[in-house]
Design an enzyme around this catalytic site. Structure first.
Site, PDB file in Angstrom:
ATOM      1  N   ALA A  75      -7.104  -6.244 -10.029  1.00 43.50           N
ATOM      2  CA  ALA A  75      -7.869  -5.495  -9.042  1.00 43.50           C
ATOM      3  C   ALA A  75      -8.888  -4.631  -9.770  1.00 43.50           C
ATOM      4  CB  ALA A  75      -6.944  -4.659  -8.181  1.00 43.50           C
ATOM      5  N   GLU A  76      -8.430  -3.487 -10.312  1.00 40.90           N
ATOM      6  CA  GLU A  76      -9.338  -2.572 -10.991  1.00 40.90           C
ATOM      7  C   GLU A  76     -10.016  -3.231 -12.187  1.00 40.90           C
ATOM      8  OE1 GLU A  76      -5.767  -0.384 -13.488  1.00 40.90           O
ATOM      9  OE2 GLU A  76      -6.330   0.289 -11.487  1.00 40.90           O
ATOM     10  N   CYS A 130       0.824  -1.209   0.000  1.00 36.65           N
ATOM     11  CA  CYS A 130       0.000   0.000   0.000  1.00 36.65           C
ATOM     12  C   CYS A 130       0.862   1.264   0.000  1.00 36.65           C
ATOM     13  CB  CYS A 130      -0.913   0.016   1.207  1.00 36.65           C
ATOM     14  SG  CYS A 130      -1.877   1.522   1.323  1.00 36.65           S
ATOM     15  N   LYS A 138       2.748  -9.622  -0.652  1.00 33.90           N
ATOM     16  CA  LYS A 138       2.492  -8.775  -1.818  1.00 33.90           C
ATOM     17  C   LYS A 138       3.275  -7.485  -1.633  1.00 33.90           C
ATOM     18  CE  LYS A 138      -1.230  -7.061  -4.764  1.00 33.90           C
ATOM     19  NZ  LYS A 138      -0.672  -5.750  -5.050  1.00 33.90           N
ATOM     20  N   GLY A 187      -0.442  -5.577 -12.120  1.00 32.29           N
ATOM     21  CA  GLY A 187      -0.287  -4.271 -12.758  1.00 32.29           C
ATOM     22  C   GLY A 187      -0.511  -4.316 -14.254  1.00 32.29           C
ATOM     23  N   HIS A 234       3.899  -6.271  -7.499  1.00 30.30           N
ATOM     24  CA  HIS A 234       3.234  -5.162  -8.179  1.00 30.30           C
ATOM     25  C   HIS A 234       4.323  -4.307  -8.815  1.00 30.30           C
ATOM     26  CE1 HIS A 234       0.123  -1.657  -7.919  1.00 30.30           C
ATOM     27  NE2 HIS A 234       0.808  -1.661  -9.049  1.00 30.30           N
TER      28      HIS A 234
END
Length: 492
Positions: free
Chosen positions: A246-247, A122, A161, A223, A189
């Protein structure tokens, strides 16, 4: 006892765990606060997801158990659905900066999942204040201690992660440290801690490839996943064992599915088509996946929400509906306004078989009737003909009745990119870090407030609806530039 599971058998590690327990997955859904909840995990699995992560859980708060609703709201063990047969394989993610808190929380849930993941990715300010996520990446001794503690004391594997550093060498060294500490799967990521918001830029697949070549445990690439075609391109470029979305998953939970064959579908059906007049056209590069009718998916998701004993937060439901229906609501703004005004109180969720959710269903069915007329008017045209390429982004814009990624040009002030990514052309209006990094379920704190500088800053309040700017996944809230695909991703 290290290496022994709850039933006394040998604990599987690395590729043995990846293959025998997880089933050698290729398609994985990221941890997303208030968005990878049980109902969303179920619909994602229906459309191709093979492993799903829980939303990130604050280890300190979960361990202390002082706020009873926090445990219930973040992982419901009472009804047996979370972590149950329909919710496997499942990986539970925690954020932490204390090995004791992390171990205590992980022990509480080790019987309900297949692995425990530590959030080291994050990049948001809330993680800086709470001292977790990517803001631990310079404290290698602490990270090693947390991973090693879980590795030695859990009956299930620990995974991690993380985000890359500015150099390949530092990134590889970091990944090797995580592996030596005991991480049995690494999710990389390909953005740095500084790449977030409007300056997110392109995820660096070359660094992910370097990590994959340097470690002996499975590597998951994260990503730049917008369309189905991006998955194979990423796997080929990185050599990773799997991809995490994710998105992309939030705007299209069927992102992991190829398009139905031409003979099985046309524009009148709730799906995309593989019928292209010119396979070399820009649109054909992207329109190879399944893009269902958005109203159908929205109603299917609500039916799952209503059928469960495990309650879903109203904020999660509304967030999902607006993402799924975004293209259609952009045309029918009156229905968008009505949808935004719907309020479902927590106390109403399980009353009369979830009748309160019918307020959403009524609007979605009205929207579907309007879309049916639009579909009829478009009959006879191929999906390619109905999906012009946006010159500002380089991506096709699909018909408004189909789910699709949300891409928009970068604002002028973001024209100058950070050092890691010099050519920003577009951004993805998703929220890939907030779900992993934003306020958790039940938060009362308005996002404008400044929380105290501790891990507790992740959550304030035991109940009530969250006041959040955006909800999404473990990526930054926006920022995927145009990608030139070749042997690997271009850095532009």
């Amino acid at each position: 006892m290290p290496g022994v599971t709850l039933d006394g058998s040998r604990k599987l590690k690395g590729y043995e765990f990846f293959e025998k327990i997880l089933g050698s997955p290729k398609f994985i859904v990221a941890p997303m606060v208030d968005q990878s909840e049980l109902a969303w995990r179920k619909i994602s699995r229906r459309y191709g997801a093979q492993v799903v992560y829980t939303p990130m859980i604050n280890a300190k708060m979960f361990a202390e158990g002082n706020r009873k609703p926090y445990r219930e709201q973040n992982f419901d063990t009472v009804h047996g659905e979370e972590g149950g047969p329909e919710d496997r394989p499942l990986i539970v993610q925690f954020c932490a900066n204390n090995a004791d808190h992390l171990l205590k929380s992980a022990k509480l849930l080790e019987a309900h999942c297949d692995a425990v993941d530590i959030n080291l990715g994050c990049p948001q300010d809330i993680a800086r204040r709470g001292h977790y996520g990517s803001f631990l990446q310079d404290e290698w001794d602490l990270i090693y201690e947390m991973i090693n503690s879980l590795h030695k004391n859990l009956s299930i594997p620990v995974t991690a992660k993380f985000r890359v550093f500015s150099t390949v060498e530092k990134t590889v060294e970091y990944a090797k440290m995580l592996e030596s500490a005991g991480a049995q799967i690494l999710t990389c990521h390909g953005r740095t801690r500084e790449q977030r918001g409007i300056r997110s830029g392109v995820a660096d697949w070359e660094k992910i490839r370097a990590v994959k070549q340097a470690v002996s445990v499975p590597v998951i690439a994260n990503g730049n996943m917008l369309f189905y075609g991006d998955i194979e391109r990423c796997l080929a470029a990185t050599g990773a064992d799997a991809v995490m979305s994710a998105e992309g998953n939030l705007y299209n939970p069927a992102i992991f599915m190829p398009a139905p064959s031409t003979c099985d579908t046309d524009t009148s059906l709730p799906s995309s088509s593989t019928s292209f007049q010119d396979a070399s056209s820009p649109a054909s590069l992207y329109l190879t996946g399944y893009h269902p009718r958005n109203t159908s998916l929205a109603l299917e998701y609500l039916s799952i929400v209503k059928s469960q004993k495990t309650l879903t937060t109203p904020s999660a439901v509304k967030g999902h509906l607006f993402k799924l229906l975004r293209p259609a609501l952009g045309k029918y703004t009156d229905l968008r306004e009505r949808l935004g005004k719907v309020r479902v109180e927590r106390a109403e969720r399980d009353k009369d078989d979830g009748a309160a959710w019918g307020r959403y269903e009524d609007i979605i069915r009205e929207l579907d009737e309007r879309l049916e007329l639009d579909i009829e008017a478009a009959k006879g045209k191929t999906l390619e003909e109905l999906s012009p390429v946006d010159e500002a982004t380089g991506f096709p814009v699909l018909p408004h009745w189909l789910v699709q990624p949300y891409v928009r040009p970068l604002p002028a002030e973001a024209a100058k990119a950070p050092q890691e990514s010099q050519k920003h052309v577009v951004e993805v209006a998703a929220v890939e870090c907030v779900p992993e990094d934003g306020a958790p379920r039940g938060s009362k704190r308005p996002i404008s407030e400044e929380p105290p500088a501790s891990l507790d800053s992740f959550h304030h309040g035991d109940a009530g609806e969250a006041k959040r700017a955006k909800l999404g996944s473990e990526e930054p809230p926006a920022g995927l530039p145009r990608i030139e695909y070749g042997p690997g991703p271009a850095a532009g």
